[in-house]
Design a protein around this motif. Sequence first.
Motif, PDB file in Angstrom:
ATOM      1  N   ILE A   1     -14.982   2.325  -5.556  1.00  0.00           N
ATOM      2  CA  ILE A   1     -14.289   2.081  -6.818  1.00  0.00           C
ATOM      3  C   ILE A   1     -15.250   1.476  -7.841  1.00  0.00           C
ATOM      4  O   ILE A   1     -15.239   1.839  -9.023  1.00  0.00           O
TER       5      ILE A   1
ATOM      6  N   ILE B   1      -8.190   4.396  -5.505  1.00  0.00           N
ATOM      7  CA  ILE B   1      -7.312   3.307  -5.102  1.00  0.00           C
ATOM      8  C   ILE B   1      -6.373   3.764  -3.987  1.00  0.00           C
ATOM      9  O   ILE B   1      -6.058   2.994  -3.072  1.00  0.00           O
TER      10      ILE B   1
ATOM     11  N   ASN C   1      -5.418  -6.350  -2.008  1.00  0.00           N
ATOM     12  CA  ASN C   1      -5.947  -5.193  -2.731  1.00  0.00           C
ATOM     13  C   ASN C   1      -4.916  -4.501  -3.617  1.00  0.00           C
ATOM     14  O   ASN C   1      -5.196  -4.200  -4.777  1.00  0.00           O
TER      15      ASN C   1
ATOM     16  N   VAL D   1       1.692   1.790  -3.597  1.00  0.00           N
ATOM     17  CA  VAL D   1       0.553   2.326  -4.343  1.00  0.00           C
ATOM     18  C   VAL D   1       0.433   3.833  -4.134  1.00  0.00           C
ATOM     19  O   VAL D   1       0.316   4.606  -5.096  1.00  0.00           O
TER      20      VAL D   1
ATOM     21  N   ASN E   1       0.812  -1.217   0.000  1.00  0.00           N
ATOM     22  CA  ASN E   1       0.000   0.000   0.000  1.00  0.00           C
ATOM     23  C   ASN E   1       0.843   1.263   0.000  1.00  0.00           C
ATOM     24  O   ASN E   1       0.413   2.285  -0.554  1.00  0.00           O
TER      25      ASN E   1
ATOM     26  N   TYR F   1      -5.577  -4.414  -7.774  1.00  0.00           N
ATOM     27  CA  TYR F   1      -5.895  -3.160  -8.439  1.00  0.00           C
ATOM     28  C   TYR F   1      -4.710  -2.525  -9.154  1.00  0.00           C
ATOM     29  O   TYR F   1      -4.844  -1.450  -9.725  1.00  0.00           O
ATOM     30  N   THR F   2      -3.546  -3.161  -9.141  1.00  0.00           N
ATOM     31  CA  THR F   2      -2.388  -2.593  -9.832  1.00  0.00           C
ATOM     32  C   THR F   2      -1.749  -3.549 -10.825  1.00  0.00           C
ATOM     33  O   THR F   2      -1.065  -3.099 -11.742  1.00  0.00           O
TER      34      THR F   2
ATOM     35  N   THR G   1      -9.662   7.419 -10.969  1.00  0.00           N
ATOM     36  CA  THR G   1      -9.787   6.068 -10.432  1.00  0.00           C
ATOM     37  C   THR G   1      -8.653   5.747  -9.469  1.00  0.00           C
ATOM     38  O   THR G   1      -8.866   5.109  -8.436  1.00  0.00           O
ATOM     39  N   ASN G   2      -7.456   6.215  -9.796  1.00  0.00           N
ATOM     40  CA  ASN G   2      -6.315   5.926  -8.925  1.00  0.00           C
ATOM     41  C   ASN G   2      -6.400   6.668  -7.600  1.00  0.00           C
ATOM     42  O   ASN G   2      -5.831   6.226  -6.605  1.00  0.00           O
TER      43      ASN G   2
END
Length: 383
Positions: A115, A59, A360, A41, A38, A364-365, A55-56
């Motif tokens: 999301i 996230i 997660n 991210v 995280n 998501y990445t 969107t990011n």
Amino acid sequence: MTENLTGLNATQPAEEAQRNFPALIFGVLLVGAVIGGNVLVCLSVYVEKALKTTTNYFIVSLAFADLLLALLVLPLFVYAEFQGGVWTLSMAMCDGLMTMDVMLCTASIFNLCAISVDRFIAVSIPLNYNRKHVDQRQLVLLSATWLLALAVASPVIFGINNVPNRDPGECKLEDNNYVVYSSVCSFFIPCPIMVLLYFGIFRGLRHWEETRKAKLRSSIEACRKLQHAAIATALPPLAGTIPGPLPMPLPRIIERDLAQSRLDDTGDYIQEFPYPRQYRENSVPTVTFTQLQNSRKRAKINNRERKAMRVLPVVVGCFLFCWTPFFVVHTMRALCLTCNIPPALMSTVTWLGYVNSALNPIIYTIFNTEFKKFFKKCFRSCC
């Protein structure tokens, strides 16, 4: 969300509790994975300009919730599991743990739901969707995520755990009605919403892809008919060619979309789009190298959309796999006071819910090229 940190009899002294070294090792690894993933991210979106999209930002909000969970909740949970499930710290710290646990787990789940809402809006009304900057609608959605999570956890802050004859050897949510309330708000309402939204996203992307290909086919067919009609009335057939009129090249915009469609169908390899053989053998190429590069860029964008369709079952599946057992078991325990639920089962489903915070960042990445480039750059610099 830890409803009960006790795996042994609460009356058993802590010094006699069996130390759970596997739980300690797994807990340390889990905390490291959640923090590392995280942090990467959040750092990637902060550093890389290409990742500063709407969107990011959602996230990042999800990553921030999972990061706080790893810093404020997981260490105490791992400590209690290492102690054999016996709580040896103060009740005030227990209430603080329960508050942060409920709030951050709920915020993590609500961010997953946010999301899905954001992506549904992007697919349903793309012309009104701002991909580069957070607008008022998205700010409201982000703020609501955290405010609702705080509202779900607020009864613990206001002392719902302060019940008479409370066992100091246990750290749990004492009110069974609150357990049901928090489970409904944190999971049983967001979960169906998320599944329905992702189903709508999948249908929307599939409909968009089919419509685009149908328009391309009709455009090629219309241009071909017009060209054949014009050549048949104006020019005789050329010697040495296949029988029939020689088609003129398609307009550049049609050829561009045709090249894009071929790249979309295969990703890296060109696949012929179905149209007449004489056109394939006699058409004059008018797509330049620069146009082909632009077509490849657009194809990559469409490929990302198609990858999003493929990852949707992974997103929903991991979420349900990690959180459903926890909320089912703990809600059942609160509603059925006579049911005998083994402590090992309760501990297992709690661990499983926390594992979702480590998954997660991967989910998501891993399908985002820019995220993967940044992660590889970080790993190369570290090694």
